[in-house]
Design a protein around this motif. Structure first.
Motif, PDB file in Angstrom:
ATOM      1  N   SER A 121     -26.033  -3.871  -1.397  1.00  0.00           N
ATOM      2  CA  SER A 121     -27.563  -3.448  -1.083  1.00  0.00           C
ATOM      3  C   SER A 121     -27.757  -2.657  -0.005  1.00  0.00           C
ATOM      4  O   SER A 121     -28.663  -2.111   0.210  1.00  0.00           O
ATOM      5  CB  SER A 121     -28.308  -4.406  -1.009  1.00  0.00           C
ATOM      6  OG  SER A 121     -27.981  -5.351  -0.049  1.00  0.00           O
ATOM      7  N   ARG A 122     -26.579  -2.135   0.867  1.00  0.00           N
ATOM      8  CA  ARG A 122     -26.615  -1.637   2.023  1.00  0.00           C
ATOM      9  C   ARG A 122     -26.882   0.086   1.776  1.00  0.00           C
ATOM     10  O   ARG A 122     -26.119   0.700   0.988  1.00  0.00           O
ATOM     11  CB  ARG A 122     -25.513  -1.649   2.944  1.00  0.00           C
ATOM     12  CG  ARG A 122     -25.677  -0.942   4.131  1.00  0.00           C
ATOM     13  CD  ARG A 122     -24.301  -1.449   5.332  1.00  0.00           C
ATOM     14  NE  ARG A 122     -24.590  -0.659   6.612  1.00  0.00           N
ATOM     15  CZ  ARG A 122     -23.865  -1.158   7.730  1.00  0.00           C
ATOM     16  NH1 ARG A 122     -22.933  -1.855   7.394  1.00  0.00           N
ATOM     17  NH2 ARG A 122     -24.037  -0.245   8.575  1.00  0.00           N
ATOM     18  N   VAL A 123     -28.009   0.735   2.518  1.00  0.00           N
ATOM     19  CA  VAL A 123     -27.953   2.145   2.334  1.00  0.00           C
ATOM     20  C   VAL A 123     -26.794   2.936   2.912  1.00  0.00           C
ATOM     21  O   VAL A 123     -26.271   2.399   4.016  1.00  0.00           O
ATOM     22  CB  VAL A 123     -29.212   2.687   3.356  1.00  0.00           C
ATOM     23  CG1 VAL A 123     -29.203   4.113   3.150  1.00  0.00           C
ATOM     24  CG2 VAL A 123     -30.389   2.176   2.572  1.00  0.00           C
ATOM     25  N   VAL A 124     -25.771   3.501   1.942  1.00  0.00           N
ATOM     26  CA  VAL A 124     -24.779   4.019   2.319  1.00  0.00           C
ATOM     27  C   VAL A 124     -24.578   5.022   3.581  1.00  0.00           C
ATOM     28  O   VAL A 124     -23.596   5.078   4.024  1.00  0.00           O
ATOM     29  CB  VAL A 124     -24.202   4.823   1.103  1.00  0.00           C
ATOM     30  CG1 VAL A 124     -24.663   6.143   1.072  1.00  0.00           C
ATOM     31  CG2 VAL A 124     -22.516   4.788   1.129  1.00  0.00           C
ATOM     32  N   GLY A 125     -25.754   5.603   3.869  1.00  0.00           N
ATOM     33  CA  GLY A 125     -25.615   6.433   5.175  1.00  0.00           C
ATOM     34  C   GLY A 125     -25.503   5.775   6.388  1.00  0.00           C
ATOM     35  O   GLY A 125     -25.188   6.463   7.359  1.00  0.00           O
ATOM     36  N   SER A 126     -25.607   4.487   6.303  1.00  0.00           N
ATOM     37  CA  SER A 126     -25.367   3.775   7.441  1.00  0.00           C
ATOM     38  C   SER A 126     -24.107   3.528   7.962  1.00  0.00           C
ATOM     39  O   SER A 126     -23.844   2.975   8.841  1.00  0.00           O
ATOM     40  CB  SER A 126     -26.348   2.356   7.624  1.00  0.00           C
ATOM     41  OG  SER A 126     -25.750   1.595   6.567  1.00  0.00           O
ATOM     42  N   LEU A 127     -23.214   3.794   6.920  1.00  0.00           N
ATOM     43  CA  LEU A 127     -21.924   3.726   7.250  1.00  0.00           C
ATOM     44  C   LEU A 127     -21.040   4.370   8.013  1.00  0.00           C
ATOM     45  O   LEU A 127     -21.594   5.624   7.985  1.00  0.00           O
ATOM     46  CB  LEU A 127     -20.894   3.371   5.817  1.00  0.00           C
ATOM     47  CG  LEU A 127     -21.468   2.205   5.186  1.00  0.00           C
ATOM     48  CD1 LEU A 127     -20.684   2.409   3.503  1.00  0.00           C
ATOM     49  CD2 LEU A 127     -21.188   0.999   5.575  1.00  0.00           C
ATOM     50  N   SER A 128     -19.980   4.134   8.591  1.00  0.00           N
ATOM     51  CA  SER A 128     -19.040   5.385   9.447  1.00  0.00           C
ATOM     52  C   SER A 128     -18.490   6.309   8.294  1.00  0.00           C
ATOM     53  O   SER A 128     -18.471   5.899   7.045  1.00  0.00           O
ATOM     54  CB  SER A 128     -18.156   4.483  10.315  1.00  0.00           C
ATOM     55  OG  SER A 128     -16.887   4.024   9.426  1.00  0.00           O
ATOM     56  N   GLY A 129     -18.089   7.393   8.822  1.00  0.00           N
ATOM     57  CA  GLY A 129     -17.425   8.452   8.176  1.00  0.00           C
ATOM     58  C   GLY A 129     -16.321   7.794   7.026  1.00  0.00           C
ATOM     59  O   GLY A 129     -16.136   8.324   6.146  1.00  0.00           O
ATOM     60  N   GLY A 130     -15.432   7.116   7.951  1.00  0.00           N
ATOM     61  CA  GLY A 130     -14.371   6.466   7.307  1.00  0.00           C
ATOM     62  C   GLY A 130     -14.519   5.795   5.897  1.00  0.00           C
ATOM     63  O   GLY A 130     -13.884   5.579   4.924  1.00  0.00           O
ATOM     64  N   ASN A 131     -15.704   4.783   6.227  1.00  0.00           N
ATOM     65  CA  ASN A 131     -16.154   4.007   5.399  1.00  0.00           C
ATOM     66  C   ASN A 131     -16.724   4.648   4.194  1.00  0.00           C
ATOM     67  O   ASN A 131     -16.922   4.408   2.778  1.00  0.00           O
ATOM     68  CB  ASN A 131     -16.811   2.610   5.882  1.00  0.00           C
ATOM     69  CG  ASN A 131     -16.082   1.723   6.783  1.00  0.00           C
ATOM     70  OD1 ASN A 131     -15.319   1.223   5.959  1.00  0.00           O
ATOM     71  ND2 ASN A 131     -16.194   1.698   7.679  1.00  0.00           N
ATOM     72  N   LEU A 132     -17.387   5.683   4.458  1.00  0.00           N
ATOM     73  CA  LEU A 132     -18.237   6.825   3.395  1.00  0.00           C
ATOM     74  C   LEU A 132     -16.915   7.361   2.478  1.00  0.00           C
ATOM     75  O   LEU A 132     -17.239   7.185   1.410  1.00  0.00           O
ATOM     76  CB  LEU A 132     -19.020   7.842   4.147  1.00  0.00           C
ATOM     77  CG  LEU A 132     -20.087   7.576   4.696  1.00  0.00           C
ATOM     78  CD1 LEU A 132     -20.927   8.551   5.628  1.00  0.00           C
ATOM     79  CD2 LEU A 132     -21.342   6.849   3.959  1.00  0.00           C
ATOM     80  N   GLN A 133     -15.930   7.535   3.290  1.00  0.00           N
ATOM     81  CA  GLN A 133     -14.875   8.282   2.211  1.00  0.00           C
ATOM     82  C   GLN A 133     -14.157   7.092   1.303  1.00  0.00           C
ATOM     83  O   GLN A 133     -13.898   7.317   0.340  1.00  0.00           O
ATOM     84  CB  GLN A 133     -13.845   8.921   3.140  1.00  0.00           C
ATOM     85  CG  GLN A 133     -12.882   9.652   2.410  1.00  0.00           C
ATOM     86  CD  GLN A 133     -13.474  11.291   2.012  1.00  0.00           C
ATOM     87  OE1 GLN A 133     -14.717  11.150   1.619  1.00  0.00           O
ATOM     88  NE2 GLN A 133     -12.925  12.240   1.837  1.00  0.00           N
ATOM     89  N   LYS A 134     -14.226   6.037   1.760  1.00  0.00           N
ATOM     90  CA  LYS A 134     -13.652   4.872   1.044  1.00  0.00           C
ATOM     91  C   LYS A 134     -14.490   4.621  -0.180  1.00  0.00           C
ATOM     92  O   LYS A 134     -13.967   4.564  -1.319  1.00  0.00           O
ATOM     93  CB  LYS A 134     -13.440   3.643   1.788  1.00  0.00           C
ATOM     94  CG  LYS A 134     -12.328   3.472   3.027  1.00  0.00           C
ATOM     95  CD  LYS A 134     -12.419   2.236   3.507  1.00  0.00           C
ATOM     96  CE  LYS A 134     -11.159   2.361   4.654  1.00  0.00           C
ATOM     97  NZ  LYS A 134     -10.971   1.234   5.567  1.00  0.00           N
ATOM     98  N   VAL A 135     -15.713   4.697  -0.205  1.00  0.00           N
ATOM     99  CA  VAL A 135     -16.493   4.735  -1.061  1.00  0.00           C
ATOM    100  C   VAL A 135     -16.410   5.702  -2.421  1.00  0.00           C
ATOM    101  O   VAL A 135     -16.287   5.476  -3.279  1.00  0.00           O
ATOM    102  CB  VAL A 135     -18.201   4.490  -0.845  1.00  0.00           C
ATOM    103  CG1 VAL A 135     -19.228   4.605  -1.978  1.00  0.00           C
ATOM    104  CG2 VAL A 135     -18.419   3.438   0.237  1.00  0.00           C
ATOM    105  N   VAL A 136     -16.306   6.758  -1.747  1.00  0.00           N
ATOM    106  CA  VAL A 136     -16.074   7.961  -2.749  1.00  0.00           C
ATOM    107  C   VAL A 136     -14.499   7.839  -3.209  1.00  0.00           C
ATOM    108  O   VAL A 136     -14.574   8.050  -4.670  1.00  0.00           O
ATOM    109  CB  VAL A 136     -15.941   9.223  -1.697  1.00  0.00           C
ATOM    110  CG1 VAL A 136     -15.691  10.607  -2.522  1.00  0.00           C
ATOM    111  CG2 VAL A 136     -17.600   9.699  -1.233  1.00  0.00           C
ATOM    112  N   ILE A 137     -13.776   7.680  -2.609  1.00  0.00           N
ATOM    113  CA  ILE A 137     -12.434   7.494  -3.390  1.00  0.00           C
ATOM    114  C   ILE A 137     -12.491   6.218  -4.151  1.00  0.00           C
ATOM    115  O   ILE A 137     -11.551   6.264  -5.293  1.00  0.00           O
ATOM    116  CB  ILE A 137     -11.359   7.327  -2.217  1.00  0.00           C
ATOM    117  CG1 ILE A 137     -11.228   8.766  -1.399  1.00  0.00           C
ATOM    118  CG2 ILE A 137      -9.874   6.925  -2.736  1.00  0.00           C
ATOM    119  CD1 ILE A 137     -10.103   8.803  -0.002  1.00  0.00           C
ATOM    120  N   GLY A 138     -12.679   5.333  -3.902  1.00  0.00           N
ATOM    121  CA  GLY A 138     -12.971   3.934  -4.752  1.00  0.00           C
ATOM    122  C   GLY A 138     -13.560   4.362  -5.993  1.00  0.00           C
ATOM    123  O   GLY A 138     -13.132   4.052  -6.965  1.00  0.00           O
TER     124      GLY A 138
END
Length: 543
Positions: A398-415
């Motif tokens: 439920s967390r707004v994805v924009g609050s994550l760091s760059g590395g974790n944003l990329q993990k979401v994309v790759i996953g």
């Protein structure tokens, strides 16, 4: 007496509950190059923003030449002798070099801008620094490395005695990066101080006098050059052992999955040359790396395959089927995954939740919706699987994805992109702006996709990344594709020449210039660092 002294600087963001800078203290001496390294989201940028008046500290003090100063704005910082060159340049393309360098400090004669005086002043400064640059040339006509030197001249023209360089080699060719490191040492030799922010540990080791390591808002290491190896520095940054080299082994090549035949695209309004008669094949179980300076047609190549911008002419085939004029949803549906270069604006919806982003390419599938009704439990379950499998730090469905760091944003994309075992993976600048820990994760994921039989097209301006991961390598220059070449036939220097419009030496050119060289190697020993096999998205479920 230190040129810059930071004493117990602290910054807490109440809205997000993050202690971004936790009582950081450090010093920079006159004539010293201090490297500042750390993971994404570890506080480096916030610390620099405190120095430049973007944020106000909650506690602590800043001293310049032994005197405590209050910095409330960028103008304050410049007045106190601080200069900063950002990773993304702040130049006016339609202005000349002289006009950019002296912007806001223009010489005036009879109430009008004195262009001749401006060019003389900038020519003198450039000569002092050893820059071969024409003050009267328009910035938009300069290569990237020269534009960066304009940014440096702009800071020096404002009498900067301490220069902060933020990821300064991220967009440079190998030779331009080498030149910049020489320049940094010359700046230090002239008595100026330099703070060098980078995630490239070999560069840090070669240029810095001291290396300060930050982790989670705190300084965890303050070392002289040579006191720690790259592996030691990576461990300090991440808090664990980091695999800096990608393990690779030989295997049997697969069939051609992606084929481009005489693909062309027109130049863009942003200055990209488009594509010129690009011919390319990518096989199952191989990584084909595309090197090149940014803006030479790489984005147009990826967008053509992903169906975001169909080519003006030519054909694109997936496993023998023409996909040239299919929609992005149709291309995804037949097995093309796209790791976009711009994860902030293209790869993700930063205002949406992690859960919504995780299923954004497959939300219409029966798995996540039925008769137009969202199956929230299934969607939540998949997001939880992704968070666990790809170690998304601080992630919650439920967390707004924009609050994550760059590395974790990329993990979401790759996953999301690799979850369906795609036939073709388009990875465009997959590690741009990431730290060593996140880079290790991305490399492991791409190698695992290769081992599982995907055809991976890797586009990167990081030449070391292309060389480390690729079975074959090509170069984009001015919209044309040079190569591909077998990995064994090229090295950093040879590719660097191609990236600037040169050529390989004749012997290498003769052995490596075939459109489709011999069979590539497939890494069967690699295993996916994270897996969603227990709950995958099938290709038929994808948009």
């Amino acid at each position: 007496m230190p040129r810059l002294e930071i004493r117990a600087l602290r910054k807490y963001f109440a809205a997000s509950g993050v202690l971004a800078v936790a009582d950081v203290s450090l010093e920079v001496a006159a004539g010293e190059v201090l490297a500042l390294i750390g993971e994404n989201g570890t506080g480096k940028t916030t610390l620099m923003n405190l120095l430049f008046g973007v944020h106000s500290p909650d506690a602590g003090s800043v001293l310049i030449d032994g005197r405590e100063v209050a910095i409330h704005s960028q103008q304050d910082a410049i007045r106190h002798g601080l200069g900063m060159v950002h990773q993304h340049f702040a130049l006016v393309p339609s202005f000349t070099v002289a006009q950019n360098v002296l912007l806001g400090r223009e010489p005036v004669r009879f109430g009008l801008f004195d262009n001749a005086a401006a060019e003389r002043r900038v020519a003198e400064l450039a000569a002092e620094m050893g820059f071969a640059i024409d003050p009267g040339r328009l910035v938009r006509d300069l290569p990237v490395g020269a534009q960066q030197r304009v940014e440096i001249l702009k800071a020096l023209a404002a009498d900067a005695r301490l220069l902060i360089l933020d990821e300064p080699t991220a967009v440079l060719t190998p030779s331009e990066a080498d030149d910049l490191l020489v320049l940094v040492r010359s700046l230090a030799a002239s008595g100026r101080s330099v703070v060098f922010i980078s995630h490239k540990l070999p560069e840090v080791q070669s240029v810095a006098d001291r290396i300060v390591v930050m982790r989670r808002g705190r300084v965890v290491g303050n070392l002289a050059r040579g006191e720690a190896s790259d592996a030691d520095l990576a461990r300090l940054m991440v808090g664990r052992e980091v695999l800096l080299a990608t393990d690779r082994s030989e295997a049997v090549p697969g069939e051609v999955l992606l084929e481009l035949d005489a693909v062309s695209a027109p130049p863009t309004a942003e200055g990209s040359p488009g594509l010129h008669d690009v011919r390319l094949e990518v096989r199952a179980g191989e990584i084909l790396g595309i090197a090149g300076v940014s803006g030479n047609g790489q984005d147009e190549l990826v967008e053509a395959v992903a169906a975001l911008q169909p080519p003006a002419s030519g054909w694109i085939r997936l496993n023998g089927t023409d996909i040239t004029h299919r929609s992005p949803a149709q291309v995804r549906g037949v097995g093309v995954a796209h790791i976009a270069a711009d994860r902030m604006n293209v790869g993700l919806n930063l205002q949406a939740t992690l859960e919504e982003n995780a299923v954004s390419t497959s939300f219409r599938s029966p798995r996540f919706s039925r008769r137009g009704v969202i199956r929230r439990r299934e969607r939540r379950r998949f997001a939880e699987q992704l968070i666990a499998a790809y170690e998304v730090r601080g992630g919650a469905p439920s967390r707004v994805v924009g609050s994550l760091s760059g590395g974790n944003l990329q993990k979401v994309v790759i996953g999301r992109e690799l979850s369906g075992s795609p036939k073709v993976v388009l990875a465009n600048q997959p590690t741009r702006g990431l730290d060593v820990g996140s880079i290790e994760f991305v490399h492991r994921s791409l190698s695992a996709a290769r081992a599982e039989g995907s055809a991976v097209l890797l586009v990167s301006t990081e030449l070391e990344e292309v060389l480390a991961l690729s079975d074959r390598v090509a170069v984009m220059y001015d919209g044309a594709l040079l190569g591909p070449y077998d990995r064994a036939d090229v090295d950093r220097d040879r590719l660097g020449r191609l990236m600037t419009g040169g050529s390989l030496d004749p012997a290498t050119e003769a052995s490596g210039s075939a459109a489709v060289p011999g069979p590539p190697a497939v890494d069967t020993a690699s295993t996916r660092g994270a897996s969603l096999d227990t709950y995958p998205i099938r290709q038929e479920d994808r948009l």
